[in-house]
Write a protein that holds these residues in place. Structure first.
Motif, short mmCIF file in Angstrom:
data_model
loop_
_atom_site.label_atom_id
_atom_site.label_comp_id
_atom_site.label_asym_id
_atom_site.label_seq_id
_atom_site.Cartn_x
_atom_site.Cartn_y
_atom_site.Cartn_z
N TYR A 47 0.84 -1.20 0.00
CA TYR A 47 0.00 0.00 0.00
C TYR A 47 0.87 1.25 0.00
O TYR A 47 0.66 2.18 -0.78
CB TYR A 47 -0.90 0.03 1.24
N ILE A 48 1.87 1.27 0.89
CA ILE A 48 2.74 2.44 0.98
C ILE A 48 3.50 2.62 -0.33
O ILE A 48 3.64 3.73 -0.84
CB ILE A 48 3.72 2.30 2.18
N GLY A 49 3.94 1.52 -0.92
CA GLY A 49 4.65 1.57 -2.20
C GLY A 49 3.79 2.17 -3.30
O GLY A 49 4.26 2.99 -4.10
N ILE A 50 2.52 1.76 -3.33
CA ILE A 50 1.60 2.27 -4.35
C ILE A 50 1.41 3.78 -4.18
O ILE A 50 1.47 4.54 -5.15
CB ILE A 50 0.25 1.52 -4.27
N LEU A 74 4.74 5.54 -5.14
CA LEU A 74 4.98 5.51 -6.59
C LEU A 74 4.06 6.51 -7.29
O LEU A 74 4.50 7.26 -8.17
CB LEU A 74 4.72 4.09 -7.11
N TYR A 75 2.80 6.53 -6.87
CA TYR A 75 1.84 7.46 -7.48
C TYR A 75 2.30 8.90 -7.29
O TYR A 75 2.24 9.71 -8.20
CB TYR A 75 0.46 7.25 -6.83
N ASN A 76 2.78 9.20 -6.08
CA ASN A 76 3.17 10.58 -5.78
C ASN A 76 4.51 10.97 -6.37
O ASN A 76 4.88 12.14 -6.32
CB ASN A 76 3.17 10.80 -4.27
N LEU A 133 1.05 8.98 -16.00
CA LEU A 133 2.20 8.13 -15.74
C LEU A 133 2.12 7.57 -14.32
O LEU A 133 2.37 6.38 -14.08
CB LEU A 133 3.47 8.99 -15.90
N ALA A 134 1.73 8.43 -13.40
CA ALA A 134 1.59 8.04 -11.99
C ALA A 134 0.55 6.94 -11.86
O ALA A 134 0.78 5.92 -11.20
CB ALA A 134 1.20 9.25 -11.16
N GLU A 135 -0.59 7.13 -12.53
CA GLU A 135 -1.68 6.16 -12.44
C GLU A 135 -1.25 4.81 -12.99
O GLU A 135 -1.50 3.76 -12.38
CB GLU A 135 -2.89 6.67 -13.23
N LYS A 136 -0.59 4.86 -14.14
CA LYS A 136 -0.20 3.61 -14.81
C LYS A 136 0.83 2.84 -13.98
O LYS A 136 0.70 1.63 -13.78
CB LYS A 136 0.38 3.95 -16.18
N SER A 137 1.83 3.55 -13.47
CA SER A 137 2.87 2.88 -12.70
C SER A 137 2.29 2.28 -11.43
O SER A 137 2.57 1.11 -11.10
CB SER A 137 3.97 3.87 -12.32
N ALA A 138 1.48 3.06 -10.71
CA ALA A 138 0.89 2.57 -9.47
C ALA A 138 0.00 1.36 -9.76
O ALA A 138 -0.02 0.39 -9.00
CB ALA A 138 0.09 3.68 -8.78
N ALA A 139 -0.72 1.42 -10.90
CA ALA A 139 -1.63 0.33 -11.25
C ALA A 139 -0.86 -0.97 -11.52
O ALA A 139 -1.29 -2.05 -11.11
CB ALA A 139 -2.46 0.71 -12.47
#
Lengths: 61, 252
Positions: free
Chosen positions: B142-145, B148-150, B157-163
């Motif tokens: 969760y923390i990683g997601i 990564l988003y932030n 790009l943020a959305e895709k990477s976190a996804a």
């Protein structure tokens, strides 16, 4: 069962009540924080909207 | 079906979502409040003490619903990440990122209340056993997601990477669930979700189920609260957001 007995939780009071208290605080925080942020965001939008209205009206003059 | 499909499409539009969720929030708030209060009363007062663990087992009523929710939220997060990646749906990514923080919170609650339960029962706050370790890994996911988003300035790009991270992390869910079967763990086995039915006394089981459903509604509530904020941030430049402030009646 008396109220004091209830509070004592059979000798496990510190463990039981700290678990419940932590959960309660997390539940409250996760409602309060986004509500507060929502208010702030709407205020920002309002300021932005007013600023743009002002800009538009001065442009006309 | 047509009605459902229409509803789904309406929720896909940030503006419609903002309006619909605004009217759903009071319902979710009331239902979760009633269920959690009822469950707490039944769990703390009405349910009998455990024959082995005495009163200490009452931690179960906050520990297990939190732990279940931590996994349910991850499922929602990963499914919406998948929908976002495949169909590029705006609202799916909103649901994804707005689930991450609540998920982290409930994982943390599950870990800490578990620790508070472990100390008197096992004699230790922490043990590197499979269940505890995999749940800790969930917290890091969760923390990683969130991190990564932030870490991207560009939102897509943020959305895709976190996804992508979210979808890869799904592997942890079955590990958490089956950890108590696959490995010899200090953590007790499942007492509710098992093939031969729950092994708990009904007077203990009901409060737990009521709490769990209450927690689910609560998640629905805070997800909507957070998603509405996210929508406001993302759509700040759109005229409908400005109109919200003008007609203050709808802005509540």
């Amino acid at each position: 069962m008396s109220f004091n007995e209830f509070l004592a939780m059979g000798g496990y009071a510190q463990y039981v009540w700290s678990s419940w208290l932590l959960t309660l605080l997390v539940l409250l925080w996760n409602v309060i924080a986004p509500r507060y942020k929502h208010k702030k965001l709407l205020q920002q939008v309002e300021i932005q909207t007013k600023r743009e209205q002002l800009k538009n009206s001065t442009n006309k003059i | 079906m047509n009605v459902l499909l229409k509803f789904y499409h309406r929720l896909g539009s940030p503006r419609e979502f903002y309006e619909i969720s605004g009217s759903l929030i009071p319902w979710f708030g009331t239902i979760s409040l009633i269920l959690i209060l009822t469950g707490s009363y039944l769990g703390l007062v009405v349910a009998p003490a455990d024959y082995q663990q005495g009163e200490s087992y009452r931690i179960i009523y906050v520990h297990v619903p939190s732990a279940w929710l931590s996994m349910l939220i991850y499922t929602v997060l990963a499914v919406s990440a998948m929908i976002g990646l495949i169909w590029r749906m705006k609202m799916a990514y909103v649901v994804m990122i707005c689930s991450a923080a609540p998920g982290a919170w409930f994982t943390l609650v599950a870990l800490i209340t578990g620790s508070l339960w472990g100390k008197p029962m096992w004699g230790t706050w922490w043990q590197w056993d499979a269940r505890l370790t995999s749940e800790l890994l969930l917290l890091f996911l969760y923390i990683g997601i969130i991190a990564l988003y932030n870490s991207f300035y560009e939102r897509h790009l943020a959305e895709k990477s976190a996804a992508i991270l979210a979808v890869v992390g799904v592997i942890n869910l079955p590990i958490i669930h089956y950890s108590v079967e696959w490995w010899n763990t200090l953590h007790q086995g499942s007492t509710v979700i098992r093939s031969d039915g729950p092994s708990m006394d009904v007077r203990m089981l009901w409060p737990l189920l009521i709490m769990a459903v209450g927690f689910n509604f609560y998640y629905g509530l805070i997800l909507m609260l957070r998603a509405r904020n996210q929508v406001l941030i993302q759509e700040a430049r759109n005229s409908w957001v400005a109109e919200l402030v003008v007609n203050k009646g709808q802005a509540s």
